[in-house]
Each structure stands twice: as structure tokens, then as C-alpha cells.
Design an enzyme around this catalytic site. Structure first.
Site, PDB file in Angstrom:
ATOM      1  N   ASP A  67       0.811  -1.220   0.000  1.00 43.11           N
ATOM      2  CA  ASP A  67       0.000   0.000   0.000  1.00 43.11           C
ATOM      3  C   ASP A  67       0.844   1.270   0.000  1.00 43.11           C
ATOM      4  O   ASP A  67       2.063   1.226   0.182  1.00 43.11           O
ATOM      5  CB  ASP A  67      -0.966   0.002   1.197  1.00 43.11           C
ATOM      6  CG  ASP A  67      -0.335  -0.552   2.476  1.00 43.11           C
ATOM      7  OD1 ASP A  67       0.908  -0.523   2.583  1.00 43.11           O
ATOM      8  OD2 ASP A  67      -1.071  -1.008   3.357  1.00 43.11           O
ATOM      9  N   ASN A 135      -7.772  -2.755  13.964  1.00 45.55           N
ATOM     10  CA  ASN A 135      -9.170  -3.023  13.601  1.00 45.55           C
ATOM     11  C   ASN A 135      -9.299  -4.249  12.681  1.00 45.55           C
ATOM     12  O   ASN A 135     -10.352  -4.491  12.121  1.00 45.55           O
ATOM     13  CB  ASN A 135      -9.807  -1.781  12.945  1.00 45.55           C
ATOM     14  CG  ASN A 135      -9.099  -1.375  11.658  1.00 45.55           C
ATOM     15  OD1 ASN A 135      -8.202  -2.075  11.177  1.00 45.55           O
ATOM     16  ND2 ASN A 135      -9.499  -0.246  11.096  1.00 45.55           N
ATOM     17  N   HIS A 137      -7.447  -4.747   9.927  1.00 46.62           N
ATOM     18  CA  HIS A 137      -7.093  -4.534   8.513  1.00 46.62           C
ATOM     19  C   HIS A 137      -5.792  -5.254   8.156  1.00 46.62           C
ATOM     20  O   HIS A 137      -4.919  -5.459   8.993  1.00 46.62           O
ATOM     21  CB  HIS A 137      -7.061  -3.039   8.138  1.00 46.62           C
ATOM     22  CG  HIS A 137      -5.901  -2.259   8.647  1.00 46.62           C
ATOM     23  ND1 HIS A 137      -6.021  -0.945   9.075  1.00 46.62           N
ATOM     24  CD2 HIS A 137      -4.580  -2.545   8.796  1.00 46.62           C
ATOM     25  CE1 HIS A 137      -4.836  -0.489   9.435  1.00 46.62           C
ATOM     26  NE2 HIS A 137      -3.951  -1.442   9.284  1.00 46.62           N
ATOM     27  N   GLU A 142      -9.768  -2.061   5.009  1.00 46.81           N
ATOM     28  CA  GLU A 142     -10.406  -1.724   6.272  1.00 46.81           C
ATOM     29  C   GLU A 142     -11.688  -2.538   6.464  1.00 46.81           C
ATOM     30  O   GLU A 142     -12.306  -2.966   5.489  1.00 46.81           O
ATOM     31  CB  GLU A 142     -10.764  -0.229   6.275  1.00 46.81           C
ATOM     32  CG  GLU A 142      -9.561   0.705   6.185  1.00 46.81           C
ATOM     33  CD  GLU A 142      -8.846   0.907   7.522  1.00 46.81           C
ATOM     34  OE1 GLU A 142      -8.649  -0.069   8.262  1.00 46.81           O
ATOM     35  OE2 GLU A 142      -8.483   2.064   7.805  1.00 46.81           O
TER      36      GLU A 142
HETATM   37  C1  F6R Z   1       1.459  -1.565   6.142  1.00 46.47           C
HETATM   38  C2  F6R Z   1       0.147  -2.173   6.201  1.00 46.47           C
HETATM   39  C3  F6R Z   1      -0.673  -2.195   7.456  1.00 46.47           C
HETATM   40  C4  F6R Z   1       0.135  -2.467   8.720  1.00 46.47           C
HETATM   41  C5  F6R Z   1      -0.763  -2.417   9.948  1.00 46.47           C
HETATM   42  C6  F6R Z   1       0.016  -2.630  11.236  1.00 46.47           C
HETATM   43  O1  F6R Z   1       2.009  -1.674   4.841  1.00 46.47           O
HETATM   44  O2  F6R Z   1      -0.288  -2.642   5.210  1.00 46.47           O
HETATM   45  O3  F6R Z   1      -1.675  -3.169   7.321  1.00 46.47           O
HETATM   46  O4  F6R Z   1       0.746  -3.732   8.619  1.00 46.47           O
HETATM   47  O5  F6R Z   1      -1.408  -1.180  10.008  1.00 46.47           O
HETATM   48  O6  F6R Z   1       0.887  -1.547  11.427  1.00 46.47           O
HETATM   49  P1  F6R Z   1       1.998  -1.556  12.546  1.00 46.47           P
HETATM   50  O7  F6R Z   1       2.987  -2.605  12.152  1.00 46.47           O
HETATM   51  O8  F6R Z   1       2.606  -0.186  12.499  1.00 46.47           O
HETATM   52  O9  F6R Z   1       1.313  -1.878  13.850  1.00 46.47           O
END
Ligand code: F6R
Length: 240
Positions: A67, A135, A137, A142
Site C-alpha cells: 500500500d 481493527n 485490517h 479496512e
Molecule cells: C502496512 C500495512 C498495514 C500495517 C498495519 C500494522 O504496509 O499494510 O496493514 O501492517 O497497520 O501496522 P503496525 O505494524 O505499524 O502496527
């Protein structure tokens, strides 16, 4: 699903780095799916150390990131393109052109999503690294009443923006939209490493792995994939 719990984060990071090294050893032209955020940083450090010792080469590899924020150019310090250069690409031998990240500043975002899907169709991902949002994702898919299969533009949930505000000067600076690989593309990869660290993710990791399969917890769809390895530290895995 295989679930592996680690007492030390360091061991977890080493295990994940070894998976990537093993894959590149067996298949130097492997296609790797990569993530950003705090979870993979330790893994990337271990990969960089392996590369410095001559144990791993990305010369023939291709990578796809999950992403990118809409509106942030690659030189913006909070863009995921910048993150990847800073945390991994700048310290390994991945050739320029080997790395793919959706562009958040493309003039035509729909065309950019279609371009990314074409690339993904040409080069199926061998091993996808995933973190987990609070959440549920994965990528920036989402929770919603329906999910999209392909790469698409998504409006970020407020709790996601709040979770990521720590990297920005203020909430106002956190982008409201992102481009993300879709759930269909994630479920098409050959193998998945889902990595979850920290007590604050214990409940969502329980829902994702042991709760009902529902679009309201996108990570729960991973229960339908044939080759998922979940790596958790003790704090994140305490409710499993
Ligand atoms: C990042 C991504 C997100 C993160 C998720 C957890 O490329 O796709 O899904 O993996 O938000 O983020 P952290 O590791 O910062 O807790």
C-alpha cells in the site's frame, strides 16, 4: 494455519528473515510481498544484516508493497516508498526497477490501481509479509460490509489514521486515503507470513484467527488461505 509464538521479538524477527532467505536461496528470482509500519522493521534489520554477511541477495528478486498513502510523493518522509528505501531497499542489492509500490500521486488513481493489478498478475507473489491493524485490517483493507478483490483506493478509518498519527506532526497531516492491494490479491499469493507484536493486538489477533470469517475483520479471511504462518510474540498471542 500454523501459529508460532516467540518469547523474544528478536527470535521472531530472525525466523521471518530466515523464511525470506530460504526462499531466495531456493528461488533467487522470487517475488516478495512486503509491508510497512512498525511490525516489519526488526525483520528488515535482520535481512539487511544477512545481506551484509553475504547470506542473501535480491539481485534477481522482485518486490511488491501492499500500500501507499494517496497524496504523498515518494520523497515524503512518511510515504511508504520513503520508508522502504530507508528501512530496506537502501541497504540491499535489489535492482532499481525490482521494487513495486503503488503511486499515491498518480494523476489517474484508477489507472494506477489497474497498472498495479496487471503487474501482480504477471508476477505472482511467492511470500507475502503482513502486519495486522488494530481493527483487523491487512494492507489497508479496512473493515467493511464488503471488501474489494483488486488494488483500489480506500478511505482510511479514523482509528487507522489515529494509530498512524504518531508518524506525522498532527492528525491533520495524516492522509485520508490510501491505495491498497485488495483482499483477492492477498489471498492469491502462494504463502503468507502474518506477523503480530504487542499486547494491544492480542484481542484482534484472536478475532482474526479464531473468530468468524467476516469482512468486518478483513484478516479473518486469511483463515481461508492454504499456507499461512502466523508469528506472534507472547503478548500478542496471549488470547490464542
Ligand atoms: C502496512 C500495512 C498495514 C500495517 C498495519 C500494522 O504496509 O499494510 O496493514 O501492517 O497497520 O501496522 P503496525 O505494524 O505499524 O502496527
Amino acid at each position: 494455519m500454523k501459529i508460532k509464538t516467540f518469547e523474544q521479538t528478536d527470535e521472531l524477527d530472525r525466523y521471518a528473515a530466515d523464511r525470506f532467505a530460504g526462499l531466495l536461496d531456493a528461488k533467487p528470482g522470487a517475488v516478495l510481498g512486503l509491508a510497512t509500519g512498525s511490525t516489519p522493521i526488526g525483520i528488515y534489520e535482520k535481512i539487511i544484516a544477512k545481506h551484509a554477511r553475504g547470506e542473501i541477495s535480491f539481485r534477481r528478486a522482485t518486490t511488491f508493497n501492499l500500500d501507499e498513502y494517496v497524496g504523498l510523493p515518494p520523497e515524503h518522509p512518511q510515504s511508504y516508498a520513503y520508508f522502504m528505501r530507508d528501512k530496506l531497499f537502501g541497504s540491499i542489492d535489489l535492482p532499481p526497477g525490482g521494487a513495486n509500490i503503488p503511486s499515491g500521486v498518480a494523476a489517474d488513481l484508477a489507472a494506477e490501481c489497474a497498472r498495479y493489478d496487471r503487474l501482480l498478475a504477471e508476477r505472482p507473489i511467492d511470500l507475502q509479509l503482513l502486519g495486522l491493524g488494530h481493527n483487523g485490517h491487512i494492507g489497508f483493507n479496512e473493515p467493511d460490509h464488503a471488501l474489494q478483490g483488486g488494488t483500489h483506493v480506500v478511505r482510511l478509518r479514523e482509528n487507522t489514521r489515529e494509530a498512524n498519527a504518531r508518524f506525522f506532526g498532527s492528525m491533520d497531516e495524516v492522509p485520508k486515503q490510501a491505495i491498497t492491494m485488495g483482499i483477492g490479491s492477498i489471498l492469491k499469493v502462494r504463502a503468507i507470513l502474518l506477523v503480530v507484536k504487542g499486547a494491544d493486538k492480542a484481542e484482534i489477533v484472536r478475532q482474526a484467527l479464531a473468530g468468524p470469517i467476516t469482512t468486518e475483520c478483513p484478516a479473518s479471511l486469511l483463515q481461508t488461505h492454504a499456507d499461512v504462518t502466523v508469528l506472534v510474540d507472547q503478548a500478542a498471542g496471549r488470547l490464542l
